[in-house]
Every structure is written in structure tokens, then in C-alpha cells.
Scaffold this active site. Structure first.
Site, PDB file in Angstrom:
ATOM      1  N   ASN A 154       2.324   8.427   0.080  1.00 39.27           N
ATOM      2  CA  ASN A 154       2.506   8.070   1.481  1.00 39.27           C
ATOM      3  C   ASN A 154       1.187   7.769   2.186  1.00 39.27           C
ATOM      4  O   ASN A 154       0.332   7.071   1.650  1.00 39.27           O
ATOM      5  CB  ASN A 154       3.333   9.139   2.195  1.00 39.27           C
ATOM      6  CG  ASN A 154       4.512   8.503   2.914  1.00 39.27           C
ATOM      7  OD1 ASN A 154       4.392   7.422   3.483  1.00 39.27           O
ATOM      8  ND2 ASN A 154       5.652   9.150   2.890  1.00 39.27           N
ATOM      9  N   ASP A 204       4.219  11.825   6.735  1.00 39.52           N
ATOM     10  CA  ASP A 204       4.582  10.482   6.297  1.00 39.52           C
ATOM     11  C   ASP A 204       3.361   9.560   6.447  1.00 39.52           C
ATOM     12  O   ASP A 204       2.326   9.799   5.862  1.00 39.52           O
ATOM     13  CB  ASP A 204       5.803  10.009   7.104  1.00 39.52           C
ATOM     14  CG  ASP A 204       6.585   8.904   6.415  1.00 39.52           C
ATOM     15  OD1 ASP A 204       5.977   8.089   5.710  1.00 39.52           O
ATOM     16  OD2 ASP A 204       7.818   8.842   6.600  1.00 39.52           O
TER      17      ASP A 204
END
Length: 299
Positions: A154, A204
């Protein structure tokens, strides 16, 4: 502190909106809808979104020095010509793993495109573990693999002095740092600089500001958090009206606006009725800090 405002600028209802990148030439925000298989461009002038459909999950987009864009598509690095809506493959990875796809990607200060892979999800954040790897596409179009055993590759970015590479493998719930060699693109000496707290949920996408602090979008956490990678402390939390915040970048005329993408995958009707802006693009103003312009891919 100036007063912080959060506004939904595009109610697109993306399934998994990701990879926001400011395109200064176009005064526009690029992003992708991974499962929706679209590369999108929101104009800050017309306030309209244009989208190009592609033939596989598209997980990141980046500027290209020669013009147009590069994307990660399925397990391919590819070139995208916007006007012609033309996609051409540059290189393929994870050929032995048909169930894999790329996830987040970003270009380093030397113009190399870093991006990592993961197994396709059964449900959001539910997948076969340790299937992914982190790769770099060099300007000569060669590809190097840094390491494997990744769950969900990510957020990525680089320190202001270009000596540290920051990286997130989401299911480790950690923001990690590596020593970084700008000349060669090599990374090493991995360590954790921040561990997420329970209510922050899953780390994220990520970006850096001009004070060298990191901003991390918290998937299922409905927020972006600002971290000091030197002290490992959280400095600020900005909450959004949607739970599934996926990534963030700075943009606007002087890079003082933050743009945040979000997702709607995995939300039932009742949840969506409570969060009608899920999958939208948000603009945050009044943060009092600016971001670093994105680097274009040099190849």
C-alpha cells in the site's frame, strides 16, 4: 490553526477509489477505481470527472515525463495515452500468481515507479496472505523486485532529503521506513515508525507534507492522520464523513489542498444510506500545511 473544511467534490460512488495524484498541467486530480476498472480525472476548473475504462483492475496512476500517464493494471505496468484512450503494456510481474494484482504505486524523486502486489480479495481486506511483492519500474523499463511475502502492498512516499522510503503493508498495521539510495533505488534496513491504534483501523494510502510529516488514510477508520516519522507520534486526525478512506495527496494551485479518495465496496444498502458520499472524492482545506508535487515517471 485555520479552520479545516472537508468537502465532497465528486460524488462518483467508486467501488475502490485510490491513488489520487495532482496533475498540475491539467489543474486536475487523477485517481483510479480499482474494481470499477477506471482511470479518472476530476477537473478543478469544470468540476467534471472524465473516465477511461480499462480491461483489468487498475490500482495506481502516475504522471509521465514524456506526457500522459503510467498505470498499474492487473499485474502489468502500462502506459496510458489519455486522448487516444490507449493502453500499452510496459512490463508484467507475478506471472506465476494468476490470482494477484497490483495495488498502490508512486514515482520516486529519481523518476522510478514503485508499486506492489497482493492477492485478489475475497472480501475487503480478506485475502490469501503473503502473496504480494514490491517492485520498481526503472526509466529503461526494466523491473526490480525488492521483497516478497507482502499482504496488501500500500502507501508509499519518500522523505524530503530522499534518504528514507516510507511504506505500508496494510495488514501489518504499521507504517515502515527503509534507508533509501536515490542513485540506485535500493532500499534496506526496514523498521516501523508508527503502529496504528485500534480505532484508526487499517493503514492505506499515504503522502508527505513540506514539513516532512506523513499523512495516512485509514481504511475503515474514516480519517486521515498526520504522523511524525521521527518521533512515532500522531500529530493530528481529520475525520471524514465516510468510513472507507483509501488514500490522500496534496494538490491545488500551491499544493495546500488535500484530496482523499474513498471506497464503497463491501457496504450494504443500510450502510450506504448512512454514508451516501461513500466512494466519493473529498477535498480538505485549511490544514495549514502544503504538500510536495508528484514526481513524473522518467521512462
Amino acid at each position: 490553526m485555520s479552520s479545516i473544511q472537508v468537502e465532497c467534490v465528486a460524488k462518483e460512488g467508486y467501488r475502490i477509489g485510490e491513488s489520487p495524484v495532482w496533475d498540475e498541467k491539467e489543474s486536475a486530480l487523477l485517481c483510479v477505481d480499482i474494481t470499477g476498472r477506471k482511470v479518472c480525472r476530476w477537473s478543478s476548473v469544470t468540476k467534471q470527472v472524465q473516465a477511461i475504462s480499462v480491461d483489468a483492475p487498475v490500482s495506481s496512476v502516475a504522471l509521465r515525463k514524456s506526457g500522459d500517464y503510467v498505470i498499474t493494471l492487473g499485474t502489468r505496468f502500462a502506459a496510458l495515452k489519455w486522448k487516444e484512450q490507449l493502453v500499452t503494456t510496459i512490463a508484467q510481474v507475478d506471472k506465476d500468481k494468476p490470482n494477484n494484482r497490483f495495488n498502490d504505486g508512486k514515482v520516486d524523486p529519481a523518476g522510478r515507479y514503485f508499486a506492489g502486489t497482493m492477492a485478489e480479495e475475497i472480501r475487503p481486506a480478506v485475502l490469501e496472505r503473503h502473496q504480494g511483492s514490491l517492485y520498481t519500474l526503472f526509466s529503461d523499463l526494466s523491473v526490480v523486485k525488492h521483497f516478497d511475502q507482502v499482504d496488501i502492498s500500500n502507501g508509499l512516499d519518500w522523505s524530503l532529503d530522499h534518504k528514507t522510503f516510507f511504506y505500508i503493508d496494510s495488514l501489518s498495521y504499521s507504517v515502515d521506513a527503509f534507508d533509501y539510495d536515490l542513485q540506485t533505488g535500493k532500499i534496506g534496513n526496514r523498521r516501523s515508525v508508527y503502529r496504528l491504534e485500534k480505532e484508526e483501523s487499517i493503514p492505506d494510502g499515504m503522502c508527505i507534507d513540506t514539513e516532512g510529516k506523513l499523512w495516512v488514510a485509514c481504511y475503515d477508520g474514516g480519517r486521515v492522520i498526520r504522523l511524525d516519522p521521527e518521533t512515532g507520534k500522531r500529530l493530528q486526525t481529520v475525520k471524514l464523513p465516510v468510513d472507507k478512506t483509501t488514500s490522500c495527496c496534496f494538490g491545488g494551485k500551491d499544493y495546500s489542498e488535500m484530496y482523499v479518495t474513498s471506497a464503497s465496496d463491501g457496504m450494504d444498502k443500510e450502510w450506504l444510506s448512512r454514508q451516501p458520499q461513500a466512494g466519493g472524492i473529498f477535498k480538505i482545506t485549511g490544514l495549514g500545511v502544503k504538500g510536495v508535487p508528484p514526481y513524473p515517471f522518467a521512462g
